[in-house]
Design a protein around this motif. Sequence first.
Motif, mmCIF file in Angstrom:
data_model
loop_
_atom_site.group_PDB
_atom_site.id
_atom_site.type_symbol
_atom_site.label_atom_id
_atom_site.label_comp_id
_atom_site.label_asym_id
_atom_site.label_seq_id
_atom_site.Cartn_x
_atom_site.Cartn_y
_atom_site.Cartn_z
ATOM 1 N N ASP A 36 16.908 -43.825 -41.054
ATOM 2 C CA ASP A 36 17.310 -45.012 -41.821
ATOM 3 C C ASP A 36 16.366 -46.189 -41.574
ATOM 4 O O ASP A 36 16.223 -47.057 -42.428
ATOM 5 C CB ASP A 36 18.738 -45.421 -41.474
ATOM 6 N N ARG A 37 15.739 -46.219 -40.403
ATOM 7 C CA ARG A 37 14.778 -47.281 -40.080
ATOM 8 C C ARG A 37 13.387 -46.992 -40.627
ATOM 9 O O ARG A 37 12.465 -47.770 -40.428
ATOM 10 C CB ARG A 37 14.676 -47.449 -38.569
ATOM 11 N N GLY A 38 13.232 -45.833 -41.270
ATOM 12 C CA GLY A 38 11.957 -45.498 -41.873
ATOM 13 C C GLY A 38 11.022 -44.696 -40.980
ATOM 14 O O GLY A 38 9.849 -44.531 -41.298
ATOM 15 N N VAL A 39 11.530 -44.183 -39.874
ATOM 16 C CA VAL A 39 10.716 -43.364 -38.973
ATOM 17 C C VAL A 39 10.594 -41.965 -39.589
ATOM 18 O O VAL A 39 11.569 -41.426 -40.117
ATOM 19 C CB VAL A 39 11.370 -43.293 -37.573
ATOM 20 N N GLY A 40 9.429 -41.374 -39.546
ATOM 21 C CA GLY A 40 9.202 -40.047 -40.109
ATOM 22 C C GLY A 40 9.816 -38.942 -39.271
ATOM 23 O O GLY A 40 10.200 -39.151 -38.111
ATOM 24 N N LEU A 41 9.894 -37.760 -39.863
ATOM 25 C CA LEU A 41 10.508 -36.619 -39.182
ATOM 26 C C LEU A 41 9.784 -36.242 -37.895
ATOM 27 O O LEU A 41 10.412 -36.004 -36.858
ATOM 28 C CB LEU A 41 10.544 -35.401 -40.114
ATOM 29 N N LEU A 42 8.456 -36.176 -37.952
ATOM 30 C CA LEU A 42 7.693 -35.786 -36.772
ATOM 31 C C LEU A 42 7.848 -36.811 -35.658
ATOM 32 O O LEU A 42 8.018 -36.462 -34.487
ATOM 33 C CB LEU A 42 6.219 -35.597 -37.130
ATOM 34 N N GLU A 43 7.819 -38.076 -36.013
ATOM 35 C CA GLU A 43 7.996 -39.131 -34.999
ATOM 36 C C GLU A 43 9.406 -39.089 -34.414
ATOM 37 O O GLU A 43 9.593 -39.304 -33.218
ATOM 38 C CB GLU A 43 7.697 -40.498 -35.611
ATOM 39 N N CYS A 44 10.420 -38.809 -35.242
ATOM 40 C CA CYS A 44 11.796 -38.650 -34.736
ATOM 41 C C CYS A 44 11.843 -37.530 -33.699
ATOM 42 O O CYS A 44 12.452 -37.685 -32.639
ATOM 43 C CB CYS A 44 12.759 -38.310 -35.869
ATOM 44 N N ALA A 45 11.210 -36.415 -34.033
ATOM 45 C CA ALA A 45 11.195 -35.280 -33.112
ATOM 46 C C ALA A 45 10.536 -35.665 -31.793
ATOM 47 O O ALA A 45 11.029 -35.314 -30.718
ATOM 48 C CB ALA A 45 10.475 -34.094 -33.750
ATOM 49 N N ARG A 46 9.436 -36.377 -31.872
ATOM 50 C CA ARG A 46 8.734 -36.792 -30.652
ATOM 51 C C ARG A 46 9.562 -37.768 -29.831
ATOM 52 O O ARG A 46 9.662 -37.648 -28.612
ATOM 53 C CB ARG A 46 7.395 -37.424 -31.013
ATOM 54 N N LEU A 47 10.156 -38.759 -30.490
ATOM 55 C CA LEU A 47 10.940 -39.766 -29.778
ATOM 56 C C LEU A 47 12.176 -39.181 -29.099
ATOM 57 O O LEU A 47 12.557 -39.614 -28.012
ATOM 58 C CB LEU A 47 11.365 -40.881 -30.737
ATOM 59 N N LEU A 48 12.802 -38.206 -29.755
ATOM 60 C CA LEU A 48 14.039 -37.626 -29.224
ATOM 61 C C LEU A 48 13.806 -36.353 -28.426
ATOM 62 O O LEU A 48 14.762 -35.740 -27.944
ATOM 63 C CB LEU A 48 15.005 -37.347 -30.380
ATOM 64 N N ASN A 49 12.526 -35.955 -28.312
ATOM 65 C CA ASN A 49 12.167 -34.748 -27.574
ATOM 66 C C ASN A 49 12.884 -33.515 -28.139
ATOM 67 O O ASN A 49 13.498 -32.729 -27.404
ATOM 68 C CB ASN A 49 12.447 -34.912 -26.077
ATOM 69 N N LEU A 50 12.815 -33.389 -29.471
ATOM 70 C CA LEU A 50 13.439 -32.270 -30.172
ATOM 71 C C LEU A 50 12.370 -31.524 -30.960
ATOM 72 O O LEU A 50 11.331 -32.081 -31.288
ATOM 73 C CB LEU A 50 14.491 -32.769 -31.151
ATOM 74 N N ALA A 51 12.662 -30.286 -31.291
ATOM 75 C CA ALA A 51 11.765 -29.529 -32.163
ATOM 76 C C ALA A 51 11.844 -30.106 -33.579
ATOM 77 O O ALA A 51 12.894 -30.611 -34.006
ATOM 78 C CB ALA A 51 12.165 -28.059 -32.181
ATOM 79 N N LEU A 52 10.742 -30.032 -34.300
ATOM 80 C CA LEU A 52 10.706 -30.558 -35.659
ATOM 81 C C LEU A 52 11.756 -29.882 -36.538
ATOM 82 O O LEU A 52 12.414 -30.549 -37.344
ATOM 83 C CB LEU A 52 9.303 -30.378 -36.256
ATOM 84 N N ASN A 53 11.931 -28.582 -36.381
ATOM 85 C CA ASN A 53 12.942 -27.876 -37.184
ATOM 86 C C ASN A 53 14.354 -28.372 -36.894
ATOM 87 O O ASN A 53 15.199 -28.376 -37.786
ATOM 88 C CB ASN A 53 12.869 -26.365 -36.950
ATOM 89 N N THR A 54 14.617 -28.790 -35.688
ATOM 90 C CA THR A 54 15.933 -29.344 -35.347
ATOM 91 C C THR A 54 16.141 -30.644 -36.084
ATOM 92 O O THR A 54 17.225 -30.899 -36.611
ATOM 93 C CB THR A 54 16.040 -29.583 -33.821
ATOM 94 N N VAL A 55 15.113 -31.464 -36.150
ATOM 95 C CA VAL A 55 15.216 -32.745 -36.837
ATOM 96 C C VAL A 55 15.365 -32.533 -38.347
ATOM 97 O O VAL A 55 16.109 -33.243 -39.008
ATOM 98 C CB VAL A 55 13.988 -33.631 -36.519
ATOM 99 N N LYS A 56 14.696 -31.535 -38.882
ATOM 100 C CA LYS A 56 14.776 -31.261 -40.319
ATOM 101 C C LYS A 56 16.170 -30.846 -40.760
ATOM 102 O O LYS A 56 16.563 -31.077 -41.890
ATOM 103 C CB LYS A 56 13.785 -30.158 -40.711
ATOM 104 N N ARG A 57 16.933 -30.241 -39.879
ATOM 105 C CA ARG A 57 18.293 -29.820 -40.223
ATOM 106 C C ARG A 57 19.133 -31.034 -40.407
ATOM 107 O O ARG A 57 20.133 -31.124 -40.916
ATOM 108 C CB ARG A 57 18.902 -28.979 -39.121
#
Length: 57
Positions: A36-57
């Motif tokens: 919602d703040r405009g952060v991209g999927l890859l950056e979300c994954a990096r910030l939360l220490n999650l796999a990109l596929n987890t963030v995409k779900r």
Amino acid sequence: MTSPKPTSASWPGRWVEGKQATTNLKRWHHVHDLLDRGVGLLECARLLNLALNTVKR
């Protein structure tokens, strides 16, 4: 016969109760707050220490 509890993690209204469900719900909120703040999927994954596929779900 009783109907089975929904276990799909596609949206937060469908979580089952328990420790894992609580963790998943918190993760879902963290990801969507960032999105919602405009952060991209890859950056979300990096910030939360999650796999990109987890963030995409």
